[in-house]
Design a protein around this motif. Structure first.
Motif, mmCIF file in Angstrom:
data_model
loop_
_atom_site.group_PDB
_atom_site.id
_atom_site.type_symbol
_atom_site.label_atom_id
_atom_site.label_comp_id
_atom_site.label_asym_id
_atom_site.label_seq_id
_atom_site.Cartn_x
_atom_site.Cartn_y
_atom_site.Cartn_z
ATOM 1 N N PHE A 40 48.587 -56.552 -27.928
ATOM 2 C CA PHE A 40 47.515 -56.080 -28.809
ATOM 3 C C PHE A 40 47.095 -57.179 -29.795
ATOM 4 C CE2 PHE A 40 46.872 -54.063 -33.090
ATOM 5 C CZ PHE A 40 45.511 -53.817 -32.921
ATOM 6 N N ALA A 55 45.101 -59.746 -27.971
ATOM 7 C CA ALA A 55 43.775 -59.293 -27.548
ATOM 8 C C ALA A 55 42.832 -59.170 -28.740
ATOM 9 C CB ALA A 55 43.895 -57.960 -26.817
ATOM 10 N N ALA A 56 43.373 -58.765 -29.899
ATOM 11 C CA ALA A 56 42.518 -58.557 -31.060
ATOM 12 C C ALA A 56 42.305 -59.856 -31.833
ATOM 13 C CB ALA A 56 43.131 -57.501 -31.976
ATOM 14 N N PHE A 113 43.821 -47.627 -25.856
ATOM 15 C CA PHE A 113 43.288 -48.936 -26.247
ATOM 16 C C PHE A 113 42.032 -49.251 -25.462
ATOM 17 C CE2 PHE A 113 47.329 -49.901 -28.398
ATOM 18 C CZ PHE A 113 46.826 -50.521 -29.530
ATOM 19 N N TYR A 146 39.844 -52.479 -25.982
ATOM 20 C CA TYR A 146 40.812 -53.514 -25.616
ATOM 21 C C TYR A 146 41.376 -53.187 -24.249
ATOM 22 C CZ TYR A 146 40.496 -54.718 -30.516
ATOM 23 O OH TYR A 146 40.017 -55.083 -31.740
#
Lengths: 507, 325
Positions: B172, B175-176, B239, B244
């Protein structure tokens, strides 16, 4: 308050039903036997029994398992007192004075006091759990890594006063324990340390094989190496009952041990083993005759045995009030109710009152059962001493190896245990005290983890230990203990240890 | 004496003959090794499965817990077990991560994946991102904005480095494109205590553990790592829904040591298939709130390869962890 009594009435109506009562008895019996088996502690006992509870209803399952839990906490003291072989890790401190009492012919009173202390501590622990669980659980959550670090440091300061031997010897043994505690996967980075390619060492060296090896196996080796076997004792009936003096001396340690154990028990992640060490340290520190410790002081049995039992009750606080397993033992207990579709959590008391209150009431019942079961058994257990050592010790060695293996089906644990037995034998021949090794081994990984966790929280700033009020207060107390303990060194007053010379009596 | 020798020789010869023809399987108890302690996810899904298999085979199927080193001890023991079909294992996602981590550290691997034959995927449970209510983030979007404003200030916890609650968080964070610090703990219970106590801001929790605290508003759920919403948390988006492309499952599956005969493999596959479909197994899994996700050997193999690709790139990105100093 009225509500509490109504709830408790509901609880007792469940706990006193014949079916539940039978399982409470069965649990306590199994637990006592498991605790007596060297190497098999409460965790191994309830883990082995867990699958068997899947077919029972959840209340009975938890009653059975908690019976095993405190049965094992008590049972561990039996072999410690009679043979200086800890049935489980929390009974290490009981070995010292309990066995000395046996040698003085006071095995019966030691066992009886251990049973009574366990009962009182267990019952007080349940009262605490019942009245304070939600409040205490909220408080326990405020214990983060910095607070935990401070608590463990206090434990270390007490360690300095634990041994009866010379200070350099004590510190070197504590150091050895700390080194053993460094083995295993580094929890912060995943590196393996000192495992030499042995995968089983990834989790480090467990306290159970070390405690049983250091104390139990070394004892067997020492007896085998003695010029003549120790005299077989023939205890008489009237020697089984504690004298008035012994009872009087035990009141304080039981009360303090109960409170201390409960408080240590509720803190997430802390172990009941520590509570027995701390209790022993405190009792000796405040005793008017500290020189009696190590040669059969009843306080040295009453305190730690009460502390480890009330710590067992304390550990149920976060489990019942929050549904968080903070120790491997409560994790297994939670699994036992989860398989019945019950999610333990903050809403459990409202959603499943019969489970919560049935459990609380069954703990009262369980403690009574344990006392009823064990006081008459004192006579029976003491008669184990009549068995000649030539038969008794080989049997115990067998049980020890079986127990050590069955905890995790691991042969490496058996080797650790046997290796520790040899190390323990040699160290005792040279007059070293072994308890600091066990405490060092328990504390090292916990202290390391909590210090590094604290620094991970603060991005490396040490101020986190003094910025948080609970941590700061505990560190302050710790510093005070150090200062007080340095006083005799500065004022050159003769330490009692120098005058008594307990060291020579140890081997 | 001689008679008995003759008899035993005959018996051995007969046994050898029948074995050659087609040995019925199983003729004795089949041990299921679980490389985790009793009461964990692997254990709780293996036990009802074993019970269902017992009924089909009419042979005992005992569970043997061999915990240690995050599962490596038990998995290694099975990797070198005799491939006769009487030792199999039910293990978790760590099956894929442990060899990757070993390779990264350049240490002798505990086992290699080539030493096993996948039998079936049993369950797959996507974790859910839960935050402490004091964290001013009501959604993943809020959280990302907050973390961008305060890089390296927010702390997440997990139950062990490179473990099944660390890897999804790393996925996460990557990806962010945000930066957060991590606070390792040992095991799910202590991790949950750290987050509930506000010592860490969030963690990727198993849903069954988080649901009671979410209901009690002591935790806030932001998103889950599954490809569809969790039955127990229907209001919490995935997500994927919030933009995402992340998927992560704490899965459990059955494996046998490589070298088992094809007849044994097909018997195992068929028995597991029937066991998973049984009512008893379904009820047991509902009770522990773990979604069944059955896949037979061939699809399981594909699932494993996809899972490995994702995990291995995540672990390589993480690299050797530098401690906050």
């Amino acid at each position: 308050m009225v509500e509490t009594f109504q709830d408790l009435y509901l609880g007792f109506s469940i706990a006193l039903s014949p079916q539940v009562l039978v399982y409470a008895f069965v649990g306590c019996i199994i637990g006592t036997l498991v605790g007596m088996m060297p190497g098999l502690g409460p965790l191994a006992g309830i883990s082995l029994l867990l699958p068997a509870t899947f077919g029972l209803n959840p209340i009975i399952a938890i009653v059975l398992l908690s019976g095993v839990y405190y049965g094992a906490m008590y049972g561990g003291s039996t072999t410690s007192i009679l043979m200086r072989i800890p049935g489980e890790a929390a009974s290490v401190m009981t070995c010292i004075d309990g066995y000395a009492m046996t040698q003085n012919g006071r095995a019966g009173p030691a066992l009886a006091i251990a049973a009574i202390g366990s009962f009182i501590a267990g019952s007080l622990g349940v009262v605490g759990l019942m009245l304070l669980a939600p409040t205490l659980a909220a408080f326990a959550l405020r214990f983060g890594p910095p607070e935990y670090t401070a608590l463990l440091l206090m434990g270390f300061f007490i360690l300095a006063y634990m041994s009866a031997g010379s200070m350099p010897k004590t510190l070197s043994m504590a150091g050895l324990g700390l080194i053993f505690g460094m083995v295993g996967i580094d929890t912060m980075t995943g590196y393996t340390r000192f495992s030499f390619g042995v995968i089983e060492l990834g989790d480090g060296i467990g306290i159970v094989p070390v405690a049983v090896g250091l104390f139990g196996i070394s004892e067997i080796l020492l007896v085998a190496g003695a010029a003549e076997p120790p005299k077989v004792q023939r205890p008489k009936l009237r020697e089984l009952i504690p004298s008035r003096e012994e009872l009087r001396l035990s009141v304080g340690p039981i009360a303090r041990g109960s409170l201390l154990g409960f408080l240590i028990g509720i803190i997430p992640g802390s172990a009941h083993i520590i509570s027995s060490f701390v209790s022993y340290g405190i009792e000796r520190r405040i005793s008017k005759h500290p020189e009696r410790f190590g040669s059969g002081a009843i306080e040295g049995v009453a305190g730690p045995e009460s502390a480890n039992n009330s710590a067992a009750s304390g550990a149920f606080v976060p489990m019942m009030a929050l549904g968080i397993p903070t120790s491997p033992i409560t994790a297994v207990m939670i699994a036992a109710v989860m398989v019945h579709g019950i999610s333990p959590g903050p809403l459990l008391i409202q959603q499943q009152p019969e489970l919560f209150w049935g459990f609380v009431a069954s703990m009262y019942v369980g403690n009574v059962v344990l006392l009823i079961l064990n006081l008459p058994m004192v006579g029976l257990f003491v008669n184990l001493l009549r068995i000649p050592y030539a038969y008794l010790y080989p049997c115990i060695l067998c049980f020890t190896i079986l127990g050590g293996y069955s905890v995790a089906n691991s042969i490496v644990d058996v080797w650790i245990m046997l290796g520790m037995g040899v190390i323990g034998y040699l160290l005792r021949k040279f007059g070293y005290d072994l308890a600091p090794i066990a405490l060092g081994l328990v504390l090292a990984p916990m202290l390391e983890l909590s210090v590094r966790q604290s620094l991970a929280m603060s991005a490396g700033t040490y101020a986190i230990f003094v910025n948080r009020p609970i941590a700061a207060i505990m560190l302050g107390i710790g510093v005070l203990i150090v200062v007080l303990s340095l006083k005799p060194l500065i004022s050159k007053r003769k330490d009692w240890r120098a005058s008594v010379g307990l060291e020579s009596e140890q081997s | 004496m001689r008679l008995s020798t003759t008899i035993s020789a005959c018996v051995i010869a007969f046994a050898a003959l029948t074995a050659f023809a087609q040995e019925p399987y199983p003729t004795r108890p089949v041990n299921v090794v679980v490389p985790f302690p009793p009461g964990g996810m692997a254990d709780l899904s293996a036990r009802p499965l074993a019970a269902a298999m017992e009924k089909i085979w009419k042979q005992p199927v005992p569970i043997i817990n061999r915990p240690g080193a995050g599962g490596a001890v038990g998995m290694q023991s099975v990797s070198i077990a005799k491939p006769d079909g009487y030792t199999v294992m039910v293990t978790l996602v760590s099956y894929n991560t442990i060899p990757e981590v070993d390779a990264m550290f350049g240490r002798a691997p505990a086992y290699s994946r080539e030493q096993f034959v996948p039998i079936a995927l049993i369950a797959a449970d996507p974790p859910v991102l839960v935050v402490h209510p004091s964290l001013p983030a009501k959604s993943v979007k809020d959280l990302v904005a907050l973390a961008k404003k305060r890089p390296n200030e927010i702390v997440f916890s997990h139950s062990g480095v490179y473990g099944p609650s660390h890897v999804p968080m790393e996925m996460f964070v990557h990806a962010a494109g945000i930066k957060m610090r991590h606070l390792p703990a040992v095991g799910g219970g202590p991790t949950m205590a750290l987050v509930l106590g506000g010592h860490a801001g969030m963690w990727a929790s198993p849903p069954a553990m988080a649901v009671p605290h979410i209901a009690n508003t002591k935790l806030r759920a932001l998103a889950s790592w599954g490809d569809k919403r969790l039955a127990s948390l229907p209001d919490v988006p995935t997500f994927k829904e919030v933009g995402y492309d992340l998927e992560f499952y704490v899965w459990s599956g059955m494996f046998a040591p490589r070298g088992v005969g094809t007849a044994v493999v097909s018997s195992l596959r068929e028995t597991v298939r029937q066991a998973v479909l049984s009512v008893d197994f379904k009820t047991s899994m509902e009770r522990i709130k773990t979604p069944i996700a059955y896949l037979d050997a061939l699809e399981f193999q594909k699932f494993l390869e996809k899972d490995l690709k994702m995990l291995s790139s995540a672990i390589r990105r993480m690299g050797k962890i530098e401690e906050a100093k």
